[in-house]
Design a protein around this motif. Structure first.
Motif, PDB file in Angstrom:
ATOM      1  N   GLN A 150      -0.697  29.991   9.235  1.00 58.10           N
ATOM      2  CA  GLN A 150      -1.364  28.705   9.472  1.00 58.10           C
ATOM      3  C   GLN A 150      -2.849  28.918   9.784  1.00 58.10           C
ATOM      4  OE1 GLN A 150       1.507  29.734  10.903  1.00 58.10           O
ATOM      5  NE2 GLN A 150       2.936  28.390   9.862  1.00 58.10           N
ATOM      6  N   ILE A 151      -3.140  29.975  10.509  1.00 60.79           N
ATOM      7  CA  ILE A 151      -4.546  30.236  10.864  1.00 60.79           C
ATOM      8  C   ILE A 151      -5.333  30.679   9.619  1.00 60.79           C
ATOM      9  CG2 ILE A 151      -6.062  31.764  12.239  1.00 60.79           C
ATOM     10  CD1 ILE A 151      -4.571  29.377  13.746  1.00 60.79           C
TER      11      ILE A 151
ATOM     12  N   THR B 264       5.150  48.225  20.776  1.00 60.44           N
ATOM     13  CA  THR B 264       4.366  47.010  21.007  1.00 60.44           C
ATOM     14  C   THR B 264       4.304  46.815  22.518  1.00 60.44           C
ATOM     15  OG1 THR B 264       5.314  46.140  18.963  1.00 60.44           O
ATOM     16  CG2 THR B 264       4.175  44.566  20.383  1.00 60.44           C
TER      17      THR B 264
ATOM     18  N   LEU C 219      -6.257  27.631   7.784  1.00 60.57           N
ATOM     19  CA  LEU C 219      -7.370  26.938   8.460  1.00 60.57           C
ATOM     20  C   LEU C 219      -8.705  27.580   8.096  1.00 60.57           C
ATOM     21  CD1 LEU C 219      -6.560  26.191  12.216  1.00 60.57           C
ATOM     22  CD2 LEU C 219      -7.301  24.590  10.470  1.00 60.57           C
TER      23      LEU C 219
ATOM     24  N   TYR D 110       0.745  38.786  12.751  1.00 55.60           N
ATOM     25  CA  TYR D 110      -0.419  39.366  13.454  1.00 55.60           C
ATOM     26  C   TYR D 110      -1.676  39.401  12.579  1.00 55.60           C
ATOM     27  CZ  TYR D 110       1.477  43.934  11.775  1.00 55.60           C
ATOM     28  OH  TYR D 110       1.984  44.965  11.045  1.00 55.60           O
TER      29      TYR D 110
ATOM     30  N   GLY E 174      -3.592  33.377  21.721  1.00 55.45           N
ATOM     31  CA  GLY E 174      -3.084  34.072  20.543  1.00 55.45           C
ATOM     32  C   GLY E 174      -3.897  33.687  19.330  1.00 55.45           C
TER      33      GLY E 174
ATOM     34  N   GLY F 217      -3.719  37.052  12.717  1.00 60.09           N
ATOM     35  CA  GLY F 217      -3.851  35.646  12.321  1.00 60.09           C
ATOM     36  C   GLY F 217      -2.644  35.209  11.522  1.00 60.09           C
ATOM     37  N   THR F 218      -1.961  34.188  12.019  1.00 63.13           N
ATOM     38  CA  THR F 218      -0.746  33.715  11.332  1.00 63.13           C
ATOM     39  C   THR F 218      -1.106  33.035  10.007  1.00 63.13           C
ATOM     40  OG1 THR F 218      -0.900  31.554  12.393  1.00 63.13           O
ATOM     41  CG2 THR F 218       0.395  33.228  13.564  1.00 63.13           C
TER      42      THR F 218
ATOM     43  N   VAL G 160       6.422  40.233  10.344  1.00 66.29           N
ATOM     44  CA  VAL G 160       5.261  40.380  11.232  1.00 66.29           C
ATOM     45  C   VAL G 160       3.929  40.338  10.456  1.00 66.29           C
ATOM     46  CG1 VAL G 160       5.010  42.911  11.267  1.00 66.29           C
ATOM     47  CG2 VAL G 160       4.486  41.578  13.314  1.00 66.29           C
TER      48      VAL G 160
ATOM     49  N   ILE H  86      -1.127  41.337  25.650  1.00 69.80           N
ATOM     50  CA  ILE H  86       0.288  41.449  25.273  1.00 69.80           C
ATOM     51  C   ILE H  86       0.425  41.717  23.774  1.00 69.80           C
ATOM     52  CG2 ILE H  86       1.144  40.022  27.170  1.00 69.80           C
ATOM     53  CD1 ILE H  86       1.358  37.678  25.156  1.00 69.80           C
ATOM     54  N   PHE H  87       1.599  42.205  23.403  1.00 75.24           N
ATOM     55  CA  PHE H  87       1.929  42.471  21.994  1.00 75.24           C
ATOM     56  C   PHE H  87       0.889  43.371  21.318  1.00 75.24           C
ATOM     57  CE2 PHE H  87       4.983  39.122  22.595  1.00 75.24           C
ATOM     58  CZ  PHE H  87       6.007  39.489  21.745  1.00 75.24           C
TER      59      PHE H  87
HETATM   60  C1  LIG Z   1       5.127  42.658  16.478  1.00 77.36           C
HETATM   61  C2  LIG Z   1       3.811  42.088  16.854  1.00 77.36           C
HETATM   62  C3  LIG Z   1       2.719  42.914  16.964  1.00 77.36           C
HETATM   63  C4  LIG Z   1       1.471  42.402  17.359  1.00 77.36           C
HETATM   64  N1  LIG Z   1       0.401  43.249  17.471  1.00 77.36           N
HETATM   65  C5  LIG Z   1      -0.747  42.767  17.998  1.00 77.36           C
HETATM   66  C6  LIG Z   1      -1.853  43.664  18.249  1.00 77.36           C
HETATM   67  O1  LIG Z   1      -1.819  44.859  17.927  1.00 77.36           O
HETATM   68  N2  LIG Z   1      -2.936  43.159  18.880  1.00 77.36           N
HETATM   69  C7  LIG Z   1      -3.040  41.846  19.235  1.00 77.36           C
HETATM   70  O2  LIG Z   1      -4.037  41.458  19.803  1.00 77.36           O
HETATM   71  N3  LIG Z   1      -2.017  40.966  18.984  1.00 77.36           N
HETATM   72  C8  LIG Z   1      -0.892  41.409  18.375  1.00 77.36           C
HETATM   73  N4  LIG Z   1       0.138  40.542  18.122  1.00 77.36           N
HETATM   74  C9  LIG Z   1      -0.003  39.149  18.501  1.00 77.36           C
HETATM   75  C10 LIG Z   1      -0.265  38.252  17.316  1.00 77.36           C
HETATM   76  O3  LIG Z   1      -1.545  38.484  16.785  1.00 77.36           O
HETATM   77  C11 LIG Z   1      -0.073  36.807  17.782  1.00 77.36           C
HETATM   78  O4  LIG Z   1       1.316  36.643  18.041  1.00 77.36           O
HETATM   79  C12 LIG Z   1      -0.541  35.789  16.782  1.00 77.36           C
HETATM   80  O5  LIG Z   1      -1.939  35.837  16.652  1.00 77.36           O
HETATM   81  C13 LIG Z   1      -0.134  34.364  17.154  1.00 77.36           C
HETATM   82  O6  LIG Z   1      -0.513  34.080  18.461  1.00 77.36           O
HETATM   83  P1  LIG Z   1       0.560  33.517  19.502  1.00 77.36           P
HETATM   84  O7  LIG Z   1       1.744  34.416  19.487  1.00 77.36           O
HETATM   85  O8  LIG Z   1      -0.096  33.279  20.807  1.00 77.36           O
HETATM   86  O9  LIG Z   1       1.033  32.149  18.888  1.00 77.36           O
HETATM   87  P2  LIG Z   1       0.332  30.718  19.011  1.00 77.36           P
HETATM   88  O10 LIG Z   1      -1.131  30.826  18.841  1.00 77.36           O
HETATM   89  O11 LIG Z   1       0.843  30.085  20.254  1.00 77.36           O
HETATM   90  O12 LIG Z   1       0.952  29.993  17.731  1.00 77.36           O
HETATM   91  C14 LIG Z   1       2.327  29.577  17.694  1.00 77.36           C
HETATM   92  C15 LIG Z   1       2.533  28.898  16.327  1.00 77.36           C
HETATM   93  O13 LIG Z   1       1.613  27.792  16.187  1.00 77.36           O
HETATM   94  C16 LIG Z   1       0.811  27.934  15.016  1.00 77.36           C
HETATM   95  N5  LIG Z   1      -0.534  27.464  15.272  1.00 77.36           N
HETATM   96  C17 LIG Z   1      -1.367  27.837  16.284  1.00 77.36           C
HETATM   97  N6  LIG Z   1      -2.546  27.185  16.190  1.00 77.36           N
HETATM   98  C18 LIG Z   1      -2.471  26.383  15.103  1.00 77.36           C
HETATM   99  C19 LIG Z   1      -3.366  25.484  14.467  1.00 77.36           C
HETATM  100  N7  LIG Z   1      -4.590  25.268  14.945  1.00 77.36           N
HETATM  101  N8  LIG Z   1      -2.937  24.833  13.365  1.00 77.36           N
HETATM  102  C20 LIG Z   1      -1.679  25.040  12.851  1.00 77.36           C
HETATM  103  N9  LIG Z   1      -0.795  25.888  13.416  1.00 77.36           N
HETATM  104  C21 LIG Z   1      -1.185  26.565  14.510  1.00 77.36           C
HETATM  105  C22 LIG Z   1       0.825  29.438  14.730  1.00 77.36           C
HETATM  106  O14 LIG Z   1       0.579  29.677  13.372  1.00 77.36           O
HETATM  107  C23 LIG Z   1       2.221  29.832  15.149  1.00 77.36           C
HETATM  108  O15 LIG Z   1       3.121  29.568  14.107  1.00 77.36           O
HETATM  109  C24 LIG Z   1       1.355  41.021  17.663  1.00 77.36           C
HETATM  110  C25 LIG Z   1       2.467  40.177  17.522  1.00 77.36           C
HETATM  111  C26 LIG Z   1       3.674  40.689  17.119  1.00 77.36           C
HETATM  112  C27 LIG Z   1       4.841  39.757  16.967  1.00 77.36           C
END
Ligand SMILES: Cc1cc2nc3c(=O)[nH]c(=O)nc-3n(C[C@H](O)[C@H](O)[C@H](O)COP(=O)(O)OP(=O)(O)OC[C@H]3O[C@@H](n4cnc5c(N)ncnc54)[C@H](O)[C@@H]3O)c2cc1C
Length: 398
Positions: free
Chosen positions: A379-380, A214, A383, A374, A136, A376-377, A370, A160-161
């Protein structure tokens, strides 16, 4: 010199979209929130507008343009796209994402495709598939594979997603050419709907943006023309990954604008509701003479303005051929976080009206979350910003 003036053209686009979103999106927003996975057919008329204005308008030879003064070139696709995104998200974020015509994949195509590829794919309604069950935030951990076989790539993996994954015409898929070669081997590929070996596996049920689909997508020996690899097909150890990552420089300001639009909707609703109760912001009074509610409203108003300025800086840079990686992340970090804080503050100030399903504010609180996830969160983004400012690599700060 950056020019922040809203041009007549952008103003006209915003005014037109504002009227349409108010009259068409707002009245149906609750219905599609309550009927997840039902296609909002009322939005079909928006398709051509989306294609024309949101990622469907790249000028030929954009990358080669040189020697144009910044003010003259101020208004490009990026500026128009974020202006439109803000207004559409003001109407409804979920419905905006459900509009046929232009998805996040179109921003990726705009950022990375050659002119020839842009001709072929620019007008296809495209989703973007990066996230996998085991990948992710760290996009370099992609495990979906693309193996060259004659004139075709063969894709295998699961995404996924994926926003718009079901309703789109095509998907921009991130896959690795060679798992042993790390990030540099990750490329993006356009896979069109109906390609054998590509299927939609399931649809998510979500907390917000429920009008938007999604999807989980599966690729099993899915063969695509080798020309569907976007950009440079070579695995270049130096800077190879930067090509696909450039996508985010386009999409992050776009998502930031969506957060801004949604937060602005909540702010305006709250301000108007309070005004009806005789509570108005007296901007000309000193802080010590303002009420707590006035201070909250001014705090929201000021932060909406900061969000807008950061977004406009990021897209101005993109439209004028400058690298905006830091600024794109800054705009998304600010808008993602403050978009949520503002909508939550609105729910708080409005009390029961904010929490009641009679109005849309509680929905905007769910929808806006959301935008901080999406592309990049939060936190990302922090970074990326820290690395850029400090000059650190991923090995030094992760
Ligand atoms: C409604 C919805 C629509 C989406 N649409 C798309 C899409 O169109 N295409 C697509 O590819 N993806 C999509 N996504 C996925 C989204 O981009 C990811 O959920 C997001 O990038 C986070 O990845 P993850 O869910 O694997 O969480 P993780 O990477 O497992 O992260 C979980 C938590 O840990 C934090 N974290 C992770 N790494 C670090 C770090 N190094 N330092 C500090 N904190 C950290 C994150 O900020 C988060 O809070 C969608 C998600 C949602 C919910």
């Amino acid at each position: 010199m950056i020019n922040f003036e809203t041009t007549e053209m952008v103003k006209q686009i915003k005014d037109m979209l504002h009227g349409m979103t108010k009259d068409i999106m707002r009245p149906i927003a609750r219905y599609y929130d309550e009927h997840e996975h039902v296609r909002p057919k009322e939005l079909d008329a928006f398709g051509p507008i989306m294609q024309a204005g949101m990622g469907g308008g790249r000028k030929k030879g954009k990358k080669e343009k040189k020697g144009i003064t910044q003010t003259e070139d101020r208004i490009g696709t990026a500026a128009i796209s974020v202006a439109g995104a803000e207004e559409l998200a003001w109407g409804d974020v979920g419905l905006m994402l459900a509009m046929p015509g232009s998805g996040l994949g179109n921003a990726a195509i705009d950022a990375v495709a050659t002119d020839e590829q842009y001709e072929r794919f620019g007008k296809k309604y495209s989703a973007m598939a990066i996230t996998e069950p085991g990948c992710g935030s760290d996009a370099s951990a992609v495990t979906t594979t693309a193996v060259l076989d004659g004139d075709e790539y063969v894709l295998n993996g699961e995404k996924i997603f994926v926003t718009d994954g079901d309703r789109c015409d095509a998907v921009v898929v991130w896959a690795t050419l060679d798992k042993t070669k790390g990030r540099a081997a990750i490329k993006s590929f356009v896979v069109e709907k109906g390609t054998p070996g590509f299927r939609v596996e399931k649809l998510e049920k979500k907390c917000g943006i429920r009008a938007s689909d999604t999807a989980t997508l599966v690729f099993e020996d899915c063969r695509i023309p080798k020309d569907n690899l976007l950009g440079d097909p070579e695995i270049r150890p130096e800077g190879g990954f930067k090509g696909v990552m450039k996508t985010f420089d386009n999409t992050r300001p776009l998502v930031a604008a969506m957060a801004l639009g949604c937060a602005r909707a909540a702010f305006e609703f709250t301000r108007d509701a309070l005004e009806k109760e005789g509570i108005e912001v007296r901007y000309d009074r000193g802080m010590s003479k303002q009420s707590a509610i006035e201070k909250d409203l001014i705090w929201m108003d000021a932060n909406l303005e900061v969000m807008r300025l950061l977004i406009e800086r990021a897209v101005w840079m993109a439209d004028n051929g400058r690298s905006n990686n830091l600024e794109a992340s800054m705009s998304k970090a600010k808008a993602g976080k403050y978009g949520n804080l503002i909508v939550q503050k609105c729910v708080e100030l409005l009390g029961p009206i904010g929490y009641s399903q009679k109005y849309l504010v509680e929905k905007w609180m769910r929808d806006n979350k959301v935008n901080d996830i999406y592309e990049g969160t939060q936190q990302i983004q922090m970074l990326v910003i820290a690395r850029r400012i400090l000059g650190y690599g991923r090995d030094m700060l992760s």
